[in-house]
Every structure is written in C-alpha cells, then in structure tokens.
Design a protein around this motif. Structure first.
Motif, PDB file in Angstrom:
ATOM      1  N   VAL A 126      42.236  43.095  82.989  1.00 34.00           N
ATOM      2  CA  VAL A 126      41.005  42.422  83.401  1.00 34.00           C
ATOM      3  C   VAL A 126      39.919  43.456  83.669  1.00 34.00           C
ATOM      4  O   VAL A 126      40.172  44.516  84.245  1.00 34.00           O
ATOM      5  CB  VAL A 126      41.231  41.582  84.676  1.00 34.00           C
ATOM      6  CG1 VAL A 126      39.943  40.900  85.115  1.00 34.00           C
ATOM      7  CG2 VAL A 126      42.308  40.534  84.427  1.00 34.00           C
ATOM      8  N   LEU A 127      38.690  43.132  83.261  1.00 33.91           N
ATOM      9  CA  LEU A 127      37.505  43.930  83.575  1.00 33.91           C
ATOM     10  C   LEU A 127      36.708  43.198  84.643  1.00 33.91           C
ATOM     11  O   LEU A 127      36.174  42.104  84.400  1.00 33.91           O
ATOM     12  CB  LEU A 127      36.625  44.132  82.338  1.00 33.91           C
ATOM     13  CG  LEU A 127      37.038  45.204  81.324  1.00 33.91           C
ATOM     14  CD1 LEU A 127      38.317  44.790  80.581  1.00 33.91           C
ATOM     15  CD2 LEU A 127      35.913  45.425  80.319  1.00 33.91           C
ATOM     16  N   TRP A 128      36.660  43.792  85.843  1.00 30.54           N
ATOM     17  CA  TRP A 128      35.941  43.214  86.978  1.00 30.54           C
ATOM     18  C   TRP A 128      34.568  43.884  87.078  1.00 30.54           C
ATOM     19  O   TRP A 128      34.479  45.110  87.142  1.00 30.54           O
ATOM     20  CB  TRP A 128      36.696  43.451  88.275  1.00 30.54           C
ATOM     21  CG  TRP A 128      38.123  43.010  88.281  1.00 30.54           C
ATOM     22  CD1 TRP A 128      39.224  43.770  87.985  1.00 30.54           C
ATOM     23  CD2 TRP A 128      38.625  41.708  88.617  1.00 30.54           C
ATOM     24  NE1 TRP A 128      40.368  43.022  88.111  1.00 30.54           N
ATOM     25  CE2 TRP A 128      40.036  41.751  88.502  1.00 30.54           C
ATOM     26  CE3 TRP A 128      38.009  40.516  89.021  1.00 30.54           C
ATOM     27  CZ2 TRP A 128      40.843  40.658  88.775  1.00 30.54           C
ATOM     28  CZ3 TRP A 128      38.816  39.412  89.282  1.00 30.54           C
ATOM     29  CH2 TRP A 128      40.210  39.482  89.156  1.00 30.54           C
ATOM     30  N   LYS A 129      33.506  43.092  87.140  1.00 28.75           N
ATOM     31  CA  LYS A 129      32.145  43.616  87.217  1.00 28.75           C
ATOM     32  C   LYS A 129      31.794  43.928  88.672  1.00 28.75           C
ATOM     33  O   LYS A 129      31.755  43.018  89.520  1.00 28.75           O
ATOM     34  CB  LYS A 129      31.156  42.617  86.626  1.00 28.75           C
ATOM     35  CG  LYS A 129      29.732  43.144  86.493  1.00 28.75           C
ATOM     36  CD  LYS A 129      28.867  42.157  85.696  1.00 28.75           C
ATOM     37  CE  LYS A 129      27.426  42.639  85.587  1.00 28.75           C
ATOM     38  NZ  LYS A 129      27.332  43.963  84.909  1.00 28.75           N
ATOM     39  N   LEU A 130      31.549  45.206  88.968  1.00 33.66           N
ATOM     40  CA  LEU A 130      31.342  45.625  90.347  1.00 33.66           C
ATOM     41  C   LEU A 130      30.001  46.326  90.576  1.00 33.66           C
ATOM     42  O   LEU A 130      29.824  47.018  91.573  1.00 33.66           O
ATOM     43  CB  LEU A 130      32.476  46.567  90.778  1.00 33.66           C
ATOM     44  CG  LEU A 130      33.887  45.963  90.781  1.00 33.66           C
ATOM     45  CD1 LEU A 130      34.914  47.016  91.184  1.00 33.66           C
ATOM     46  CD2 LEU A 130      33.977  44.752  91.703  1.00 33.66           C
ATOM     47  N   ASP A 131      29.044  46.145  89.643  1.00 32.59           N
ATOM     48  CA  ASP A 131      27.747  46.814  89.804  1.00 32.59           C
ATOM     49  C   ASP A 131      26.621  45.852  90.149  1.00 32.59           C
ATOM     50  O   ASP A 131      25.449  46.181  90.013  1.00 32.59           O
ATOM     51  CB  ASP A 131      27.400  47.608  88.542  1.00 32.59           C
ATOM     52  CG  ASP A 131      27.303  46.739  87.290  1.00 32.59           C
ATOM     53  OD1 ASP A 131      27.569  45.515  87.375  1.00 32.59           O
ATOM     54  OD2 ASP A 131      26.977  47.285  86.214  1.00 32.59           O
ATOM     55  N   THR A 132      26.982  44.659  90.639  1.00 30.10           N
ATOM     56  CA  THR A 132      25.964  43.687  91.039  1.00 30.10           C
ATOM     57  C   THR A 132      25.722  43.768  92.548  1.00 30.10           C
ATOM     58  O   THR A 132      26.371  44.552  93.258  1.00 30.10           O
ATOM     59  CB  THR A 132      26.387  42.258  90.675  1.00 30.10           C
ATOM     60  OG1 THR A 132      27.518  41.887  91.484  1.00 30.10           O
ATOM     61  CG2 THR A 132      26.763  42.161  89.206  1.00 30.10           C
ATOM     62  N   LEU A 133      24.817  42.941  93.034  1.00 31.40           N
ATOM     63  CA  LEU A 133      24.473  42.909  94.453  1.00 31.40           C
ATOM     64  C   LEU A 133      25.712  42.787  95.336  1.00 31.40           C
ATOM     65  O   LEU A 133      25.796  43.410  96.400  1.00 31.40           O
ATOM     66  CB  LEU A 133      23.522  41.733  94.716  1.00 31.40           C
ATOM     67  CG  LEU A 133      23.158  41.446  96.170  1.00 31.40           C
ATOM     68  CD1 LEU A 133      22.378  42.622  96.757  1.00 31.40           C
ATOM     69  CD2 LEU A 133      22.353  40.154  96.267  1.00 31.40           C
ATOM     70  N   ALA A 134      26.695  42.006  94.904  1.00 31.62           N
ATOM     71  CA  ALA A 134      27.857  41.722  95.752  1.00 31.62           C
ATOM     72  C   ALA A 134      28.718  42.938  96.037  1.00 31.62           C
ATOM     73  O   ALA A 134      29.398  42.995  97.071  1.00 31.62           O
ATOM     74  CB  ALA A 134      28.704  40.625  95.117  1.00 31.62           C
ATOM     75  N   HIS A 135      28.703  43.950  95.143  1.00 34.80           N
ATOM     76  CA  HIS A 135      29.661  45.049  95.275  1.00 34.80           C
ATOM     77  C   HIS A 135      29.067  46.448  95.110  1.00 34.80           C
ATOM     78  O   HIS A 135      29.737  47.436  95.422  1.00 34.80           O
ATOM     79  CB  HIS A 135      30.778  44.890  94.243  1.00 34.80           C
ATOM     80  CG  HIS A 135      31.511  43.599  94.312  1.00 34.80           C
ATOM     81  ND1 HIS A 135      31.146  42.499  93.564  1.00 34.80           N
ATOM     82  CD2 HIS A 135      32.595  43.218  95.056  1.00 34.80           C
ATOM     83  CE1 HIS A 135      31.966  41.503  93.841  1.00 34.80           C
ATOM     84  NE2 HIS A 135      32.852  41.893  94.733  1.00 34.80           N
ATOM     85  N   ALA A 136      27.863  46.569  94.597  1.00 36.49           N
ATOM     86  CA  ALA A 136      27.361  47.863  94.135  1.00 36.49           C
ATOM     87  C   ALA A 136      27.296  48.931  95.224  1.00 36.49           C
ATOM     88  O   ALA A 136      27.405  50.126  94.932  1.00 36.49           O
ATOM     89  CB  ALA A 136      25.981  47.695  93.501  1.00 36.49           C
ATOM     90  N   SER A 137      27.151  48.549  96.464  1.00 34.01           N
ATOM     91  CA  SER A 137      27.026  49.548  97.528  1.00 34.01           C
ATOM     92  C   SER A 137      28.376  49.968  98.108  1.00 34.01           C
ATOM     93  O   SER A 137      28.421  50.778  99.036  1.00 34.01           O
ATOM     94  CB  SER A 137      26.126  49.014  98.647  1.00 34.01           C
ATOM     95  OG  SER A 137      26.688  47.846  99.221  1.00 34.01           O
ATOM     96  N   ILE A 138      29.483  49.451  97.572  1.00 32.18           N
ATOM     97  CA  ILE A 138      30.820  49.856  98.010  1.00 32.18           C
ATOM     98  C   ILE A 138      31.305  50.928  97.043  1.00 32.18           C
ATOM     99  O   ILE A 138      31.508  50.666  95.853  1.00 32.18           O
ATOM    100  CB  ILE A 138      31.792  48.661  98.034  1.00 32.18           C
ATOM    101  CG1 ILE A 138      31.241  47.539  98.918  1.00 32.18           C
ATOM    102  CG2 ILE A 138      33.171  49.105  98.519  1.00 32.18           C
ATOM    103  CD1 ILE A 138      32.092  46.267  98.923  1.00 32.18           C
ATOM    104  N   ALA A 139      31.497  52.149  97.548  1.00 32.47           N
ATOM    105  CA  ALA A 139      31.786  53.279  96.664  1.00 32.47           C
ATOM    106  C   ALA A 139      33.140  53.175  95.990  1.00 32.47           C
ATOM    107  O   ALA A 139      33.283  53.501  94.802  1.00 32.47           O
ATOM    108  CB  ALA A 139      31.700  54.584  97.462  1.00 32.47           C
ATOM    109  N   ASP A 140      34.151  52.720  96.706  1.00 32.02           N
ATOM    110  CA  ASP A 140      35.500  52.659  96.148  1.00 32.02           C
ATOM    111  C   ASP A 140      35.714  51.332  95.429  1.00 32.02           C
ATOM    112  O   ASP A 140      35.617  50.267  96.049  1.00 32.02           O
ATOM    113  CB  ASP A 140      36.538  52.807  97.258  1.00 32.02           C
ATOM    114  CG  ASP A 140      37.944  52.641  96.738  1.00 32.02           C
ATOM    115  OD1 ASP A 140      38.346  53.396  95.833  1.00 32.02           O
ATOM    116  OD2 ASP A 140      38.653  51.721  97.210  1.00 32.02           O
TER     117      ASP A 140
END
Length: 463
Positions: free
Chosen positions: A394-408
């Motif tokens: 699975v490819l999880w999108k983590l560069d949106t508002l919901a996740h982008a500021s979480i480094a790990d």
C-alpha cells in the motif's frame, strides 16, 4: 518461484518504506520493484538501472509504502445490520440480533460481503477474512456468494466456514431455527474446504474450519471440527475469552475456563487463531504461547461492546502471535482496519499496567501486517515487504495537511488521521487508486447494501 526475466515490472520510487521484516528495516527514501505477482527487489535509493519489461514507474514522493493490511476477524453479513443494538453488551447484543441474522439469504450475503470488502480494500486491506456462521435453511450458497465477492474485489481472502449447533433449547444463545445439526455442519464445512481451499503459495482463496463460540456450538462439534481441519490440512478459528459472561458460561457448563475448555477439545495449536481473547489470565497466555495459538485483536469492537481491554502487550512479550481484526460491522460500524492501528495503540495504553509503554507505532503496524499474516498461516507469503514475497502493498499519502508536519512516517500513519491510500496492490494488481476502488463500483455497492438492509429489516419484522 522467482519472477521470470520476461515478467512485467512496476517500479515504485522516492518513497519512505517500512518493510516490517524481522529487522524492522526502513528506508527514508527507497524503491520497490514488482515483477508479476512478486516483490523482486526493495532497497534504498532508486531502483536498479536497466530493468527489462518496466510497464510503469510510480514517483511516490510524499508517501509511505507498507505491506498491505491483513484483517484476521470479521463477519461480513453484519454490514446490513449496522447501527442496531448500540448500547448492549455481547450476550444481549447477540440475543437482539440473532433473529434478524437468521433471515439472511444469498443475495444479502453477497451484497454485505461487497460492502465489507469495499470498505476495507479502499483503506489499505489486501488480505481479508470472513467468519461466517449463520446458514438459514433454504438461504442458498452463502459461502460461494462471499467468495465470489472477494474474488471480484481482487482481495486475498480466507473464508472461516463457521457453524452453530447449540441453540436455546440446548442452553445456547442462538434461536433454535438459526442453527445447523452437528452432522450437517461438519459435512457442509468439509464440502466448502474441498471446493474452495487453495493451498498454493500465491493462493487468493483459502478456507478455515470455524465453529462459532463455546456458547453456540456443542463440545462434539468443536472436537470433530478440529479433527476435520487437521485431516484436511486447514486452519481453525473461533471466538474465545471475549467477555466475563463467556467466562461464567464456561465455568457453569464445563467446569473450567474457556482456554482450558478449548485445550480439552483440541483447540489450541499453531494452526488455530481465536478472536478477541480479552479475559486471559497468566495461565491462559502461557498456554497460547506454549502452543503458538494466535489471537485476532479487535480493539474497536471490544470497546463498542464494553468487553474490556485485551492484554496484548503481555501476549506479545510471551510470544503469542497477534493480528488485528475489524470484527463484524454490527459491532464496529466503520468497517475499516487502518483505524484499528491507532485504536489498538490507544486502547492498550489505557491498561493500568503498561500505560504509555503498552504499544508503540511500529508494534501497531506489525500487528496489522506481519502479525495478521502469522495468525492466518501466511507469513511466508505476505505481511512484510521482502524479495520473493507476494506483491501485496500500500502507498499511503502523508504529505497533506493531515500528516505533513509529522516527521516520522510510521508515527504519522499510526498516530495521525486515517491516511489516504493512493495505491493498493494485491498479487501485483492495483485495486485502489486515489482512495477509490478500481475493481468495483462503490456507489452501486452503497445502493445495493442499503436495499438489502431494508429488505432484511422488513423480513425480520414479519417474524
């Protein structure tokens, strides 16, 4: 078998990767090469140069790639009875809903399976299972309908062919008209295994033997069911130690607790996994660890039915295989597994023993991937990203508002909001793109499940 040189290849690059292998190998920026239905290579940086047969390159910048999620406990048919008996404990909930469930037919089972599978697949599940144990007389080929829905969805699938033969007249919970006979249940289960079970490495459909629970099946069905499963070489599944009421039931009826009862009937072993296992003492956990009996942890359902908090950290420390389960959507209306990563972590931290040390993000991800593969008996084929394993990822999108500021990225996936699925692959075939199914019409499924839920409600109201 390794992919042939002529295999078509898909290259995924520029992504964070959590392999969930034995060393918990991770890459801040890496690649995965899919060849046919297998993972051919995985590593840091870009894919090797000069690959033949590359039909697609995916720039996965801003994504985390993980193994596909594996659901280890579910009841698909409950999709069309969601939102009922919302303030009941398990036993009262079952008594309230059994009469409705006993009216399902093949069309309802197929629609409900579609709804359950669609919700999971669009949220990153690549391997699903269904524990189906309600077989009303004249209801049609329910097992075949469920398997057909999974095949059409493109999800790897285990059908746990359930059964019940202990009704109210025998001291059980199901109504008398909702159960099978001992002989009928065993014969139908054997027929289902012989017709549908595939033991091959890349099997898309497998079958397990799965009498429902201590309070809905006879001791003889458990014993003979275990003998049948081992004769046929398939796995075994049931509910165990879910509530304090079940504990009391077992002591009153059998003179022992659920774990001792299961062991006395042949139901502990590395070919067995049980759902819930909330009320386990030290001796129970030791027995599961000694026999390598697996557990399907269902945190949302356990909370919804006020069953309690399972001792997952203690199970893991003892060496018990543990995976995650959605459970039926009549006790977990969201029907999603990716939210169970977060719920498993948070609920286990409520335990007064372990508190903040109960689970961390990577342990939660392992529960939902490799742990699930272990309890389904498929850890050699899936559950981690390794060369030679099946291409379920699975490819999880983590560069949106919901996740982008979480480094790990793993912390973002587990602690953050439910992450969008940009792509999900099963057996090397893409089944989800940008959060939408490629293998089924979600809107049509929504209409069908609504119609079948209303039809079932009308039939149940007629008595």
């Amino acid at each position: 078998m390794a992919p042939s040189a002529a295999a078509q290849r898909i290259v995924i690059e520029n992504c964070a990767i959590a392999t969930v292998d034995a060393q918990d190998t991770e890459y801040a920026s890496g690649h995965v090469v899919i060849a046919g239905n297998r993972i051919e290579s995985i590593g840091a940086g870009n894919a090797p140069e000069g690959l033949d047969g590359v039909v697609r390159r995916i720039d996965a910048t801003g994504h985390l790639v993980t193994p596909g999620l594996i659901n280890t406990h579910h009841h698909f048919y409950q999709w069309i009875t969601r939102g009922l008996a919302t303030d009941h404990n398990l036993f009262n909930w079952l008594v309230a809903l059994y009469p409705t469930w006993a009216r399902i037919d093949e069309q309802m089972a197929y629609a409900a399976a579609q709804g359950s599978l669609a919700m999971m697949a669009r949220g990153g599940v690549t391997t699903a299972m269904d524990h189906h144990y309600v077989f009303p007389h004249g209801s049609g080929d329910l097992s075949g309908a469920i398997i057909r829905a999974a095949s059409e969805m493109g999800v790897r699938f285990t059908l746990a062919r359930g059964s019940m033969d202990r009704s109210v007249k025998d001291g059980g919970l199901p109504p008398d008209f909702a159960v099978e006979t001992l002989e009928g249940a065993l014969a139908a289960t054997e027929e289902t295994v012989k017709k549908h079970h595939d033991a091959s490495f890349d099997a898309m459909t497998q079958v397990a033997v799965a009498p429902c629970s201590p309070f809905s099946v006879s001791t003889e069905l458990l014993r003979q069911g275990a003998e049948l499963a081992r004769r046929l070489g398939v796995r075994m599944h049931t509910h165990g130690s879910e509530t304090v009421e079940e504990e009391k039931f077992c002591h009153e009826l059998f003179g022992m607790g659920p774990t001792d009862y299961f062991e006395s009937t042949g139901w502990l072993g590395e070919d067995v996994w049980m759902a819930h296992c909330v009320h386990m003492n030290d001796s129970d956990i030791e027995a599961f660890a000694r026999t390598k009996t697996g557990v399907a942890h269902c945190p949302s359902s356990n909370a919804r039915l006020a069953a309690g908090i399972a001792r997952v950290p203690d199970m893991l420390a003892a060496g018990v295989p543990v995976g995650l389960g959605v459970d039926g959507t009549a006790s977990n209306e969201s029907g999603e597994l990716h939210t169970e990563l977060r719920n498993a972590l948070l609920i286990n931290r409520l335990s007064p023993v372990h508190r903040e040390a109960a689970l961390n993000a990577r342990q939660a991800l392992r529960l939902g991937t490799y742990g699930g593969a272990q309890v389904l008996g498929r850890a050699e084929q899936t559950g981690s990203l390794e060369a030679g394993k099946l291409a379920d990822l699975v490819l999880w999108k983590l560069d949106t508002l919901a996740h982008a500021s979480i480094a790990d990225p793993v912390t973002a996936l587990v602690f953050g909001a439910a992450a969008p699925v940009t792509a999900s692959f099963v057996d090397g075939r893409q089944i989800v793109e940008d959060g939408r199914l490629l293998t089924a019409d979600e809107d049509a499924i929504a209409r069908s499940t609504r119609d079948e839920a209303q039809r079932l409600a009308r039939i149940a109201a007629q008595g």
